[in-house]
Design a protein around this motif. Sequence first.
Motif, mmCIF file in Angstrom:
data_model
loop_
_atom_site.group_PDB
_atom_site.id
_atom_site.type_symbol
_atom_site.label_atom_id
_atom_site.label_comp_id
_atom_site.label_asym_id
_atom_site.label_seq_id
_atom_site.Cartn_x
_atom_site.Cartn_y
_atom_site.Cartn_z
ATOM 1 N N SER A 92 -46.495 4.955 30.376
ATOM 2 C CA SER A 92 -46.215 5.284 31.779
ATOM 3 C C SER A 92 -44.821 5.865 31.979
ATOM 4 N N LYS A 93 -43.827 5.359 31.237
ATOM 5 C CA LYS A 93 -42.435 5.785 31.451
ATOM 6 C C LYS A 93 -41.964 6.838 30.460
ATOM 7 N N GLY A 94 -42.508 6.785 29.245
ATOM 8 C CA GLY A 94 -42.071 7.702 28.200
ATOM 9 C C GLY A 94 -41.064 7.055 27.260
ATOM 10 N N LEU A 95 -41.017 7.568 26.051
ATOM 11 C CA LEU A 95 -40.118 7.028 25.038
ATOM 12 C C LEU A 95 -38.653 7.213 25.426
ATOM 13 N N ARG A 96 -38.358 8.297 26.100
ATOM 14 C CA ARG A 96 -36.976 8.553 26.522
ATOM 15 C C ARG A 96 -36.453 7.423 27.397
ATOM 16 N N VAL A 97 -37.283 6.904 28.294
ATOM 17 C CA VAL A 97 -36.873 5.808 29.169
ATOM 18 C C VAL A 97 -36.652 4.531 28.352
ATOM 19 N N VAL A 98 -37.460 4.315 27.323
ATOM 20 C CA VAL A 98 -37.243 3.164 26.439
ATOM 21 C C VAL A 98 -35.842 3.247 25.835
ATOM 22 N N TYR A 99 -35.469 4.428 25.354
ATOM 23 C CA TYR A 99 -34.135 4.605 24.772
ATOM 24 C C TYR A 99 -33.038 4.460 25.822
ATOM 25 N N LEU A 100 -33.258 4.996 27.005
ATOM 26 C CA LEU A 100 -32.258 4.857 28.072
ATOM 27 C C LEU A 100 -32.103 3.405 28.512
ATOM 28 N N ASP A 101 -33.210 2.682 28.601
ATOM 29 C CA ASP A 101 -33.138 1.251 28.925
ATOM 30 C C ASP A 101 -32.286 0.514 27.896
ATOM 31 N N TYR A 102 -32.504 0.848 26.635
ATOM 32 C CA TYR A 102 -31.736 0.203 25.568
ATOM 33 C C TYR A 102 -30.258 0.569 25.670
ATOM 34 N N GLU A 103 -29.962 1.814 25.934
ATOM 35 C CA GLU A 103 -28.563 2.241 26.099
ATOM 36 C C GLU A 103 -27.913 1.484 27.258
ATOM 37 N N ARG A 104 -28.630 1.339 28.361
ATOM 38 C CA ARG A 104 -28.094 0.581 29.504
ATOM 39 C C ARG A 104 -27.876 -0.879 29.122
ATOM 40 N N TRP A 105 -28.811 -1.451 28.357
ATOM 41 C CA TRP A 105 -28.666 -2.828 27.917
ATOM 42 C C TRP A 105 -27.416 -2.967 27.039
ATOM 43 N N LEU A 106 -27.242 -2.036 26.094
ATOM 44 C CA LEU A 106 -26.068 -2.075 25.227
ATOM 45 C C LEU A 106 -24.778 -2.060 26.035
ATOM 46 N N ARG A 107 -24.714 -1.215 27.034
ATOM 47 C CA ARG A 107 -23.493 -1.061 27.822
ATOM 48 C C ARG A 107 -23.135 -2.313 28.613
ATOM 49 N N LYS A 108 -24.091 -3.183 28.826
ATOM 50 C CA LYS A 108 -23.826 -4.439 29.536
ATOM 51 C C LYS A 108 -23.262 -5.526 28.627
ATOM 52 N N GLN A 109 -23.317 -5.306 27.329
ATOM 53 C CA GLN A 109 -22.873 -6.327 26.384
ATOM 54 C C GLN A 109 -21.358 -6.292 26.250
ATOM 55 N N ASP A 110 -20.741 -7.471 26.238
ATOM 56 C CA ASP A 110 -19.277 -7.516 26.164
ATOM 57 C C ASP A 110 -18.746 -7.007 24.828
ATOM 58 N N TRP A 111 -19.560 -6.984 23.793
ATOM 59 C CA TRP A 111 -19.129 -6.508 22.493
ATOM 60 C C TRP A 111 -19.304 -4.999 22.324
ATOM 61 N N TYR A 112 -19.965 -4.360 23.269
ATOM 62 C CA TYR A 112 -20.188 -2.913 23.159
ATOM 63 C C TYR A 112 -18.968 -2.187 23.708
ATOM 64 N N ASP A 113 -18.343 -1.370 22.892
ATOM 65 C CA ASP A 113 -17.039 -0.792 23.191
ATOM 66 C C ASP A 113 -17.152 0.673 23.592
ATOM 67 N N GLU A 114 -16.689 0.984 24.795
ATOM 68 C CA GLU A 114 -16.762 2.383 25.236
ATOM 69 C C GLU A 114 -15.749 3.272 24.531
ATOM 70 N N ASP A 115 -14.891 2.699 23.722
ATOM 71 C CA ASP A 115 -13.979 3.506 22.907
ATOM 72 C C ASP A 115 -14.641 3.989 21.618
ATOM 73 N N TRP A 116 -15.873 3.562 21.393
ATOM 74 C CA TRP A 116 -16.617 4.018 20.227
ATOM 75 C C TRP A 116 -16.741 5.545 20.290
ATOM 76 N N PRO A 117 -16.554 6.243 19.176
ATOM 77 C CA PRO A 117 -16.554 7.720 19.203
ATOM 78 C C PRO A 117 -17.840 8.352 19.723
ATOM 79 N N GLY A 118 -18.963 7.673 19.615
ATOM 80 C CA GLY A 118 -20.226 8.246 20.072
ATOM 81 C C GLY A 118 -20.518 7.987 21.544
ATOM 82 N N TRP A 119 -19.600 7.324 22.244
ATOM 83 C CA TRP A 119 -19.804 6.985 23.641
ATOM 84 C C TRP A 119 -19.796 8.255 24.501
ATOM 85 N N TYR A 120 -20.714 8.333 25.429
ATOM 86 C CA TYR A 120 -20.713 9.430 26.389
ATOM 87 C C TYR A 120 -21.234 8.897 27.718
ATOM 88 N N SER A 121 -20.910 9.577 28.769
ATOM 89 C CA SER A 121 -21.332 9.143 30.096
ATOM 90 C C SER A 121 -22.810 9.425 30.308
#
Length: 124
Positions: A92-121
Motif C-alpha cells: 500500500s505504501k511502497g518500499l520507499r516509505v519503508v526506507y523513509l520510516d526507518y530513516e525517521r526512526w534512526l533520527r529519533k535515536q539519541d545515538w544517531y549523529d547528524e554529524d555523520w558524513p552521510g547525513w542529509y536533510s
Amino acid sequence: MYLPAYTYETAVSYLLGYDAALDQSVLKGFAMWLICRADGFNNSQWSMIVLRIALPEKQGLKPGTPLNAKEARCAVDTLFDLLEEFFAYRESKGLRVVYLDYERWLRKQDWYDEDWPGWYSLDE
C-alpha cells in the motif's frame, strides 16, 4: 505453506531460501520495518527481532537456542502474522516509505549523529 517440521528455524530457513531464489526481493525492507514496529533492536537480524516480539519474556535468547513446541508455534505464527502485515504495508505504501520510516526512526535515536558524513536533510 508446507514445512517439513513446524519449527521456527525451519520457517526462517524456508523464507531465506525463497528470498534468495527471488534475488532478495521478498524480504526487502522487512528488517527495517520490524525495527520501526518494535521501536528497537537495530543491530539484530530480522529473525531475532521476530522472536523478541513473539516471546517478550525471553529477551535473552541467542540464535540457535532451542524453543519448546509452544514457543515454536508462537514464533512461527507471529512470523507469518508480521509478514502478512509487512506485505500489506509495503504494497500500500511502497518500499520507499519503508526506507523513509526507518530513516525517521534512526533520527529519533539519541545515538544517531547528524554529524555523520552521510547525513542529509529529509526536507531537501
